[in-house]
Design a protein around this motif. Structure first.
Motif, PDB file in Angstrom:
ATOM      1  N   LYS A 118      12.608  85.922  84.531  1.00 16.22           N
ATOM      2  CA  LYS A 118      13.106  84.616  84.934  1.00 16.22           C
ATOM      3  C   LYS A 118      14.519  84.383  84.441  1.00 16.22           C
ATOM      4  N   ASP A 119      15.275  83.631  85.226  1.00 11.88           N
ATOM      5  CA  ASP A 119      16.584  83.190  84.774  1.00 11.88           C
ATOM      6  C   ASP A 119      16.406  82.070  83.757  1.00 11.88           C
ATOM      7  N   ARG A 124      19.287  87.209  79.207  1.00 11.39           N
ATOM      8  CA  ARG A 124      19.501  88.166  80.292  1.00 11.39           C
ATOM      9  C   ARG A 124      18.170  88.470  80.960  1.00 11.39           C
ATOM     10  N   ARG A 125      18.044  88.148  82.232  1.00 11.42           N
ATOM     11  CA  ARG A 125      16.805  88.419  82.943  1.00 11.42           C
ATOM     12  C   ARG A 125      16.664  89.910  83.219  1.00 11.42           C
ATOM     13  N   SER A 176      21.111  86.737  91.249  1.00 15.20           N
ATOM     14  CA  SER A 176      21.427  85.498  90.530  1.00 15.20           C
ATOM     15  C   SER A 176      22.393  85.876  89.420  1.00 15.20           C
ATOM     16  N   GLY A 177      23.537  85.265  89.400  1.00  9.12           N
ATOM     17  CA  GLY A 177      24.532  85.606  88.395  1.00  9.12           C
ATOM     18  C   GLY A 177      25.282  86.881  88.745  1.00  9.12           C
TER      19      GLY A 177
END
Length: 419
Positions: A118-119, A124-125, A176-177
């Motif tokens: 999970k974010d 850091r995922r 994501s990111g």
């Protein structure tokens, strides 16, 4: 066994992931049985009503994926397509009602509901198994292209970062990111050839032209202003890949394929300085407690100089930074030995650790890296003798050890055992 097809830069039509003949063809190219079974174990654990996925399962999956990938050297695009077919076939069991598409495998909800995937702010995922597979394979494929244009104009290069220590486990995309960088420590004989070396990136189709132009301009400034003569400097920069052309592996995907290649260039004297070539052993006498290296960077550093010792203990040191035109010159620790006689490898030694992975290079560079490795092992053994009750490991001395793939930790630490 049928040889894997060679990958190419041109876009190609992605075959559907649920074609039985495609799955059979994958199994004729390589032995995917264990990958299939371990992925099935991961799915079973992750899909339970009270999900618990012990790290050992995705860790072992990463290890067996790495083994299979060796059969696809130079054919990494085919490896991704085969991995998609194999993993999608396992997702068709009672866990999901139908086989998952590329996008669904990449952002698999069976995994992203788990805490590690999970974010979360400041955490850091971990990428899903298929995401880590795709992103690792893409970087290894692109590294082949970089090697092909640089190997004749450099003394060699060392692969660092997540593609070295988190292969098929912690290399993430831009779902994501920011996507994981590809990190290279490149060695050249003399900084006089730096700009010409940087210009070679123009020959890599996936490299962004503006990023290469900026890299060359900064390399010229580095030499013209005499920075290459100051305090054992490293030239650092980034080249963005797959921002202006489509990556055929990601065709049909909703995920941005862009990521950065971070290069750190050292002349041979600077590399010898980092590898401690002048020291018979790592000790305070006669070398001293501190050795420094300069880093010519694109951006101003916003963090302290972070290092760790063999026990995993943190050290954060203030560093001097000065602006130089459009760049910044940062003083960084090559290593630091504290008052308790604990050794902390610095940022550029961390690029060599933990795998000492010379991607290409001269015999001289390879022997220098080998020598440094054994100096690190002997330093570890010295500290183990001084502190016999401490748990001291080579893997723990890396600033990103918390995201290492489990098989990397085992391999690195087993390699230091001596009778």
């Amino acid at each position: 066994m049928t040889s894997p097809e060679k990958s190419c830069d041109s876009a190609s039509t992605q075959p559907p992931a649920d074609t039985p003949s495609e799955l059979q063809a994958a199994k004729e190219r390589a032995d995917w049985d264990r990958v299939s079974q371990i992925y099935d174990q991961c799915l079973t654990a992750a899909s339970d009503s009270e999900p618990y996925l012990p790290d050992i399962l995705p860790g072992f999956l990463a290890e067996v994926l790495a083994r299979v990938s060796a059969n696809y050297f130079g054919a990494e695009d085919q490896f991704v397509r085969d991995a998609e077919n194999v993993l999608a076939s396992r997702s068709a069991r009672d866990v999901t009602p139908s086989k998952l598409s590329f996008n669904e495998l990449y952002a698999d909800t069976n995994f992203i509901r788990l805490p590690a995937y999970k974010d979360a702010p400041g955490v850091r995922r971990r990428p899903t198994p298929f995401e880590a597979t795709v992103e690792t394979a893409r970087r290894l494929r692109d590294l082949n292209s970089v090697e092909s244009v640089l190997k004749d104009v450099t003394e060699g290069a060392i692969l660092g970062g997540s593609a070295s220590y988190g292969r098929f486990f912690n290399v993430k995309g831009a779902i994501s990111g920011k996507a994981s960088d590809l990190d290279l420590l490149i060695v050249i004989d003399d900084f006089a050839h730096l700009a010409d070396m940087c210009k070679q990136f123009e020959k890599v189709r996936s490299a962004d032209a503006y990023a290469v132009e900026r890299l060359v301009h900064r390399a010229q400034s580095f030499v013209h202003n005499g920075v290459h003569l100051q305090g054992f400097p490293i030239f650092s920069g980034k080249v963005t890949f797959w921002s202006s052309v489509a990556d055929p592996v990601m065709k049909g995907s909703s995920v941005d394929s862009k990521y950065d290649v971070s290069i750190h260039v050292a002349s041979r004297p600077v590399m010898d300085h980092i590898l401690l070539r002048d020291m018979p052993r790592i000790s305070v006498e006669p070398a001293g407690k501190i050795r420094m290296t300069s880093d010519f960077r694109e951006t101003q550093p916003s963090r302290l100089d972070h290092q760790r010792n063999f026990g995993g203990g943190d050290l954060r040191l203030a560093i001097e930074t000065e602006p130089l035109g459009e760049s910044f010159l940062r003083r960084s620790h090559t290593y630091f030995i504290d008052d308790r006689d604990r050794y902390y490898p610095g940022m550029f030694q961390n690029l060599i650790l933990p795998q000492f992975d010379v991607r290409w290079g001269s015999t001289s560079l390879r022997r220098g890296v080998d020598s440094f490795r054994w100096k690190m092992v002997e330093r570890l053994r010295y500290e183990q003798r001084v502190r016999p009750h401490d748990l001291l490991r080579l893997s723990l001395s890396h600033t990103r050890s918390q995201v290492f793939a489990p098989h990397t930790i085992r391999s690195v630490d087993n390699s230091t055992h001596m009778s």
